[in-house]
Design a protein around this motif. Structure first.
Motif, PDB file in Angstrom:
ATOM      1  N   ILE A 222      52.030  47.375  50.654  1.00 41.41           N
ATOM      2  CA  ILE A 222      51.866  46.458  49.524  1.00 41.41           C
ATOM      3  C   ILE A 222      50.963  45.327  50.004  1.00 41.41           C
ATOM      4  O   ILE A 222      51.305  44.620  50.957  1.00 41.41           O
ATOM      5  CB  ILE A 222      53.215  45.901  49.046  1.00 41.41           C
ATOM      6  CG1 ILE A 222      54.147  47.043  48.630  1.00 41.41           C
ATOM      7  CG2 ILE A 222      53.016  44.942  47.878  1.00 41.41           C
ATOM      8  CD1 ILE A 222      55.558  46.584  48.304  1.00 41.41           C
ATOM      9  N   SER A 223      49.824  45.156  49.360  1.00 40.21           N
ATOM     10  CA  SER A 223      48.808  44.220  49.853  1.00 40.21           C
ATOM     11  C   SER A 223      48.646  43.009  48.958  1.00 40.21           C
ATOM     12  O   SER A 223      48.770  43.099  47.736  1.00 40.21           O
ATOM     13  CB  SER A 223      47.454  44.929  49.995  1.00 40.21           C
ATOM     14  OG  SER A 223      47.539  45.970  50.954  1.00 40.21           O
ATOM     15  N   LEU A 224      48.362  41.875  49.580  1.00 38.37           N
ATOM     16  CA  LEU A 224      47.951  40.657  48.892  1.00 38.37           C
ATOM     17  C   LEU A 224      46.484  40.420  49.248  1.00 38.37           C
ATOM     18  O   LEU A 224      46.135  40.309  50.420  1.00 38.37           O
ATOM     19  CB  LEU A 224      48.797  39.463  49.336  1.00 38.37           C
ATOM     20  CG  LEU A 224      50.272  39.458  48.936  1.00 38.37           C
ATOM     21  CD1 LEU A 224      50.975  38.273  49.570  1.00 38.37           C
ATOM     22  CD2 LEU A 224      50.424  39.420  47.434  1.00 38.37           C
ATOM     23  N   LYS A 225      45.641  40.363  48.236  1.00 37.80           N
ATOM     24  CA  LYS A 225      44.212  40.192  48.456  1.00 37.80           C
ATOM     25  C   LYS A 225      43.891  38.754  48.830  1.00 37.80           C
ATOM     26  O   LYS A 225      44.401  37.811  48.227  1.00 37.80           O
ATOM     27  CB  LYS A 225      43.450  40.577  47.182  1.00 37.80           C
ATOM     28  CG  LYS A 225      41.934  40.508  47.288  1.00 37.80           C
ATOM     29  CD  LYS A 225      41.410  41.585  48.199  1.00 37.80           C
ATOM     30  CE  LYS A 225      39.889  41.596  48.206  1.00 37.80           C
ATOM     31  NZ  LYS A 225      39.363  42.568  49.175  1.00 37.80           N
ATOM     32  N   GLY A 226      43.040  38.575  49.842  1.00 33.72           N
ATOM     33  CA  GLY A 226      42.616  37.236  50.223  1.00 33.72           C
ATOM     34  C   GLY A 226      41.645  36.635  49.224  1.00 33.72           C
ATOM     35  O   GLY A 226      41.051  37.343  48.406  1.00 33.72           O
ATOM     36  N   TYR A 227      41.489  35.332  49.265  1.00 40.28           N
ATOM     37  CA  TYR A 227      40.568  34.670  48.338  1.00 40.28           C
ATOM     38  C   TYR A 227      40.155  33.318  48.894  1.00 40.28           C
ATOM     39  O   TYR A 227      40.767  32.787  49.829  1.00 40.28           O
ATOM     40  CB  TYR A 227      41.222  34.481  46.964  1.00 40.28           C
ATOM     41  CG  TYR A 227      42.407  33.537  46.975  1.00 40.28           C
ATOM     42  CD1 TYR A 227      42.240  32.160  46.822  1.00 40.28           C
ATOM     43  CD2 TYR A 227      43.695  34.028  47.153  1.00 40.28           C
ATOM     44  CE1 TYR A 227      43.322  31.297  46.837  1.00 40.28           C
ATOM     45  CE2 TYR A 227      44.787  33.180  47.179  1.00 40.28           C
ATOM     46  CZ  TYR A 227      44.597  31.814  47.018  1.00 40.28           C
ATOM     47  OH  TYR A 227      45.672  30.957  47.042  1.00 40.28           O
ATOM     48  N   SER A 228      39.129  32.771  48.331  1.00 37.30           N
ATOM     49  CA  SER A 228      38.700  31.405  48.604  1.00 37.30           C
ATOM     50  C   SER A 228      38.451  30.749  47.258  1.00 37.30           C
ATOM     51  O   SER A 228      37.704  31.283  46.430  1.00 37.30           O
ATOM     52  CB  SER A 228      37.421  31.385  49.456  1.00 37.30           C
ATOM     53  OG  SER A 228      36.981  30.058  49.680  1.00 37.30           O
TER      54      SER A 228
END
Length: 310
Positions: A222-228
């Motif tokens: 189960i992944s959480l996508k990175g962001y800026s």
């Protein structure tokens, strides 16, 4: 530049006595929504439109599995194309629709990743695994794991990838661990959010993080996508939307056609069009010895587009 690390928390608890609910289609719908929110958070409107196009015109014909409809709904892509729209749009070239090759690549990568996760959810459900994941925020999810078969099944471990991208408290320390409908694992997972002040602008960012459940019959990531993110991102999205609206208005003014519309008897032209040709026809008859008709043909207004300015 100033960097502030915000401490986050993952709570993993082993619950005994509470009976897990049966696996339903909603379980994987919730998972699709969680995955969709994480993967699409940083996409532009054009990339979301490209993903809607990909889901309707390509994924439906190239991907098998029962998760397609769940993924489509979970990603918040709106109503599916009607048969007429699919027939008209799916035969057009990507560039004709305003999508770059990068837009389509992003759409394919994101949608296929979500579809693979949902299909894996359905596969695990068929083996009596009940895995529920719901988003709390962009940086936290709630996860519960149980096995509803009469004898239960083992979870062999819980991995965090990359290491330390998520923090865990209260995690089981002994594996393998037998899970049943009465003995379940509940997790609330958070990750760090770094805040940087760059030239008086606050920029928040996170890296990709994956919680991998090592089940007895195979892994379940189960992944959480990175962001800026910064205030400029919201401004950029608003400007993109305004440009699209302005383009539509300009096309309605300057995008008239030289083609004539259908011939009509009498009346007036519809808004945005002007009379381009009038035809008079008649024949002998009537009380005065002659019967006549006046036909008009309309053409959309076409104004010269002003020259571009630097």
């Amino acid at each position: 530049m100033r960097t502030l690390g915000i401490s986050t928390l993952i709570v993993i608890g082993l619950t005994s006595g509470a009976v897990a609910q049966g696996v339903t289609g909603q379980t994987c719908v919730d998972l699709a929504t969680t995955v969709g929110q994480g993967l699409t958070y940083s996409l532009s409107q054009k990339q979301l439109d490209a993903m809607r196009h990909y889901a309707n015109c390509r994924a439906s014909s190239s991907q098998a599995g029962g998760g397609l409809d769940i993924t489509y709904g979970g990603f918040g892509l709106g109503g599916k194309y009607s048969e007429a729209r699919a027939k008209a749009e799916c035969t057009q070239d990507d560039q004709q629709l305003g999508f770059s090759s990068l837009d389509i690549q992003v759409a394919k990568r994101v949608f296929d990743q979500g579809l693979a996760t949902v299909n894996l959810c359905l596969e695990k459900a068929s083996k009596s695994w009940s895995i529920s994941a719901k988003a709390i925020s962009n940086d936290s999810i709630s996860v519960s794991v149980a096995n509803l078969s009469p004898s239960g099944a083992d979870i062999l471990g819980i991995d965090i990838l990359p290491e330390n991208s998520l923090k865990c408290l209260g995690a089981p320390t002994t594996f393998p661990l037998r899970l049943t409908a009465q003995t379940t694992i509940s997790m609330t997972c958070y990750r760090d959010v770094k805040t940087q002040t760059i030239e008086n602008v606050i920029v928040s960012s996170t890296a990709d993080a994956t919680l991998n459940l090592r089940l007895a019959d195979g892994p379940f990531p189960i992944s959480l996508k990175g962001y800026s993110a910064s205030p400029f991102d919201d401004i950029k999205k608003e400007l993109t939307a305004l440009r699209a609206k302005l383009s539509a208005v300009e096309n309605s003014i300057y995008g008239g056609s030289d083609a004539l519309g259908p011939r009509s008897e009498g009346g007036t032209c519809p808004p945005g069009e002007a009379v381009a040709r009038v035809t008079v026809a008649g024949k002998s008859g009537g009380s005065s010895g002659y019967v006549g008709w006046v036909y008009q043909e309309c053409r959309p207004l076409k104004f010269p587009r002003p020259p571009a300015t630097n």
